[in-house]
Design an enzyme around this catalytic site. Structure first.
Site, PDB file in Angstrom:
ATOM      1  N   GLU A 150       8.284   1.863  11.899  1.00 29.55           N
ATOM      2  CA  GLU A 150       9.345   2.878  11.882  1.00 29.55           C
ATOM      3  C   GLU A 150       8.636   4.213  11.779  1.00 29.55           C
ATOM      4  O   GLU A 150       8.002   4.511  10.771  1.00 29.55           O
ATOM      5  CB  GLU A 150      10.311   2.652  10.721  1.00 29.55           C
ATOM      6  CG  GLU A 150      11.587   3.478  10.826  1.00 29.55           C
ATOM      7  CD  GLU A 150      11.459   4.854  10.195  1.00 29.55           C
ATOM      8  OE1 GLU A 150      11.224   5.827  10.955  1.00 29.55           O
ATOM      9  OE2 GLU A 150      11.566   4.958   8.976  1.00 29.55           O
ATOM     10  N   CYS A 198      13.106  10.842   7.455  1.00 25.33           N
ATOM     11  CA  CYS A 198      12.716  10.488   8.824  1.00 25.33           C
ATOM     12  C   CYS A 198      13.872  10.618   9.802  1.00 25.33           C
ATOM     13  O   CYS A 198      13.677  11.016  10.950  1.00 25.33           O
ATOM     14  CB  CYS A 198      12.114   9.089   8.866  1.00 25.33           C
ATOM     15  SG  CYS A 198      13.141   7.820   8.112  1.00 25.33           S
ATOM     16  N   GLY A 204       6.044   5.523   8.714  1.00 26.78           N
ATOM     17  CA  GLY A 204       5.220   6.727   8.636  1.00 26.78           C
ATOM     18  C   GLY A 204       5.141   7.421   9.978  1.00 26.78           C
ATOM     19  O   GLY A 204       6.072   7.368  10.787  1.00 26.78           O
ATOM     20  N   SER A 205       4.025   8.062  10.234  1.00 26.50           N
ATOM     21  CA  SER A 205       3.865   8.860  11.444  1.00 26.50           C
ATOM     22  C   SER A 205       3.502   8.004  12.647  1.00 26.50           C
ATOM     23  O   SER A 205       2.879   6.940  12.496  1.00 26.50           O
ATOM     24  CB  SER A 205       2.771   9.908  11.230  1.00 26.50           C
ATOM     25  OG  SER A 205       1.496   9.291  11.190  1.00 26.50           O
ATOM     26  N   GLY A 250       0.929   4.768  12.890  1.00 25.21           N
ATOM     27  CA  GLY A 250       1.508   3.521  13.366  1.00 25.21           C
ATOM     28  C   GLY A 250       0.717   2.923  14.511  1.00 25.21           C
ATOM     29  O   GLY A 250       0.483   1.709  14.568  1.00 25.21           O
ATOM     30  N   GLU A 301       8.320  16.768  15.040  1.00 22.62           N
ATOM     31  CA  GLU A 301       8.898  16.470  13.722  1.00 22.62           C
ATOM     32  C   GLU A 301       8.250  17.368  12.670  1.00 22.62           C
ATOM     33  O   GLU A 301       7.075  17.209  12.339  1.00 22.62           O
ATOM     34  CB  GLU A 301       8.684  14.998  13.364  1.00 22.62           C
ATOM     35  CG  GLU A 301       9.407  14.574  12.100  1.00 22.62           C
ATOM     36  CD  GLU A 301       9.229  13.100  11.800  1.00 22.62           C
ATOM     37  OE1 GLU A 301      10.183  12.489  11.281  1.00 22.62           O
ATOM     38  OE2 GLU A 301       8.143  12.561  12.075  1.00 22.62           O
ATOM     39  N   LYS A 309       0.865  -1.186   0.000  1.00 28.85           N
ATOM     40  CA  LYS A 309       0.000   0.000   0.000  1.00 28.85           C
ATOM     41  C   LYS A 309       0.903   1.238   0.000  1.00 28.85           C
ATOM     42  O   LYS A 309       1.498   1.597   1.008  1.00 28.85           O
ATOM     43  CB  LYS A 309      -0.897   0.000   1.242  1.00 28.85           C
ATOM     44  CG  LYS A 309      -1.559   1.345   1.586  1.00 28.85           C
ATOM     45  CD  LYS A 309      -2.519   1.832   0.519  1.00 28.85           C
ATOM     46  CE  LYS A 309      -3.202   3.120   0.958  1.00 28.85           C
ATOM     47  NZ  LYS A 309      -2.282   4.301   1.003  1.00 28.85           N
TER      48      LYS A 309
END
Length: 504
Positions: free
Chosen positions: A265, A300, A242-243, A247, A402, A189
């Protein structure tokens, strides 16, 4: 390398395949719905992409499960998988220009980087795991003489891989290569706004000989296709980059359904820690500037925090500004461009919003801070100039959150203990760097800093040979290296009774 004009012409004539890739062929979404994908360089529509949802994820998961159970890939000789993945790697390189353009036009990543970094890196990942397949051994445990105990690795089954928009090819390869090498089937995806390179990647895998159903790609919105993948009962594991917020959603989906494995991650707020005895201020400044401004800060593990000893602060900031001003910001499709666009208007507004927060927190703007138009015809593009913020409170939002843009937050420290405290005073723990000539101090700081990767007197040097992942809210998954193969396999114990040890 083609010229800017040639790349622009190719982009104008681009007719990418943008349907779902399920069971070895391109198909429309069951609902027939589609959505636009935009070029960050100028905000124009590239094409419309199939908007997959639960029905499409179900079809992809069933195709993947059927392929897995049939053994057409999962039960083949490792050398067979090795040959297919090696051919796949070769095809990626053979289609380098096409893949680079697809990646660059959707992400805003400079075409030169897509050509020279992203595509070759993806190809290397598949080749490296392919080459590892006939060099990995199972185990024999030290059982009593009356038994033979074997420990063997078996593929997990169906892997759901959910990848972000900043490096679609590289991160997809980090997940797909070990998962496929281990014998799993995969449903990929991609992020909502970066689908085209992933779809072409799947087509090339099929062309290389990967059986139908072993790799499927479902494009669509996270709330629809992403959630459906996370909840699907035939999916045995989700690997997600991702974020943190998303997650955690995948952990919830797993807990509420079949308890599938989830590897995460989840980003970072990575610090450079620069001590007073840094050997080369100019080399450090080069690493600091590239560490945050590469890919417009959309990395990231990007070095978004600079923790610097007060005695060298001014010299380092001056040197970093000098490097930043020399970086060429320009059109995504200009091969000489070093910094280009933010991926989307939404992300652009996020970055600009943080710059407003910085003003409210009364930090100093040592460089930048504005939206810009780097070239004629790009007025509607999503560009933010390199920005350096000094006198940042590490506990404030600029020091903690972030931003994911070309924004460096600078904070001074007085001694080693304070530097370690500041570095660890973050919810994230993905990466860090230490700059010092003192070997003892370097080792001490490396041990004390809670981060998955710590560089010493360098930054962002990496390879497929070493694992990548973090601590704390940066997640607990590990991509790359042989350890990634472990995460896509399950251990099986076989205990064989050999009978009495008495001589006959």
């Amino acid at each position: 390398m083609l010229t800017t004009e040639q790349w622009i012409e190719r982009a104008k004539n681009l007719r990418p395949k943008a349907d779902l890739f399920i069971d070895g062929k391109f198909v429309s979404a069951v609902s027939g719905k589609r959505f636009d994908t935009l070029a960050p360089r100028d905000g124009s529509v590239i094409t419309t992409v199939a908007r997959g949802d639960g029905a499409d994820v179900d079809a992809a998961a069933r195709s993947a499960a059927k392929a897995f159970e049939s053994g057409v890939w999962s039960k083949t000789d490792p050398r067979h998988r090795q040959a297919i993945l090696t051919k796949f790697s070769d095809l990626i390189l053979a289609n380098r220009e096409e893949l680079a353009l697809l990646e660059s036009i959707e992400t805003g990543h400079p075409i030169g980087d897509a050509m020279n970094v992203d595509v070759p890196s993806a190809a290397r990942s598949f080749r490296w795991y392919a080459e590892a397949l006939d060099k990995i051994y199972d185990e024999v445990a030290p059982a009593p003489r009356t038994a033979l105990t074997l420990i063997t690795r078996e593929p997990l089954g169906v892997i759901g891989a959910v990848v972000p928009w900043n490096y679609p090819l590289i991160i997809s390869a980090w997940k797909l290569a070990p998962a496929l090498a281990a014998g799993n089937s995969v449903v990929l995806k991609p992020a909502e706004n970066t689908n085209l390179a992933s779809l072409r990647l799947a087509e090339l895998a099929f062309e290389a000989g990967l059986p139908a159903g072993v790799l499927n790609v479902v494009t669509g919105l996270g709330a629809e296709a992403g959630q459906a993948l996370g909840r699907h009962p035939l999916v045995d594991k989700i690997t997600f980059t991702g974020s943190p917020a998303v997650g955690r959603m995948f952990q919830t989906y797993a807990g509420e359904t079949n308890g599938k494995q989830v590897a995460l991650e989840l980003g970072g707020k990575s610090p450079h820690i620069v001590f007073e005895d840094v050997a080369d201020i100019d080399a450090c400044a080069e690493a600091v500037a590239w560490g945050i401004f590469y890919n417009a800060g959309q990395t990231c593990h990007g070095g978004s925090r600079l923790l610097v000893h007060e005695s060298v602060h001014d010299r380092l900031i001056e040197a970093t500004i000098k490097v930043a001003k020399q970086l060429k910001m320009g059109d995504t499709l200009d091969p000489s461009t070093q910094i280009s666009a933010i991926v989307s208007e939404r992300q652009l507004e996020r970055v600009l919003g943080y710059l407003d927060i910085a003003k409210n927190e009364k930090v100093d703007f040592a460089l930048g801070g504005n939206r810009v138009t780097p070239a004629e015809g790009l007025e509607k593009g999503y560009f933010v100039e390199p920005t350096i913020l000094t006198n940042v409170d590490n506990a404030g939002r600029i020091g903690q959150e972030e931003i994911f843009g070309p924004v460096l937050a600078v904070t001074k420290f007085k001694n080693t203990a304070e530097a370690i405290e500041l570095a660890n005073a973050s919810e994230y723990g993905l990466a860090a760097s230490v700059w010092t000539q003192d070997l003892t101090r370097a080792h001490k700081v490396v041990r004390e800093v809670r981060a998955g990767t710590v560089w010493v007197n360098t930054f962002d040097v990496a390879d497929i040979i070493v694992p990548f992942g973090g601590f704390k809210n940066s997640g607990f998954g590990r991509d790359r290296s042989l350890h990634a193969l472990d995460s896509y396999t399950a251990l099986k114990t076989t205990w064989i009774n050999l009978g009495s040890d008495e001589p006959k």
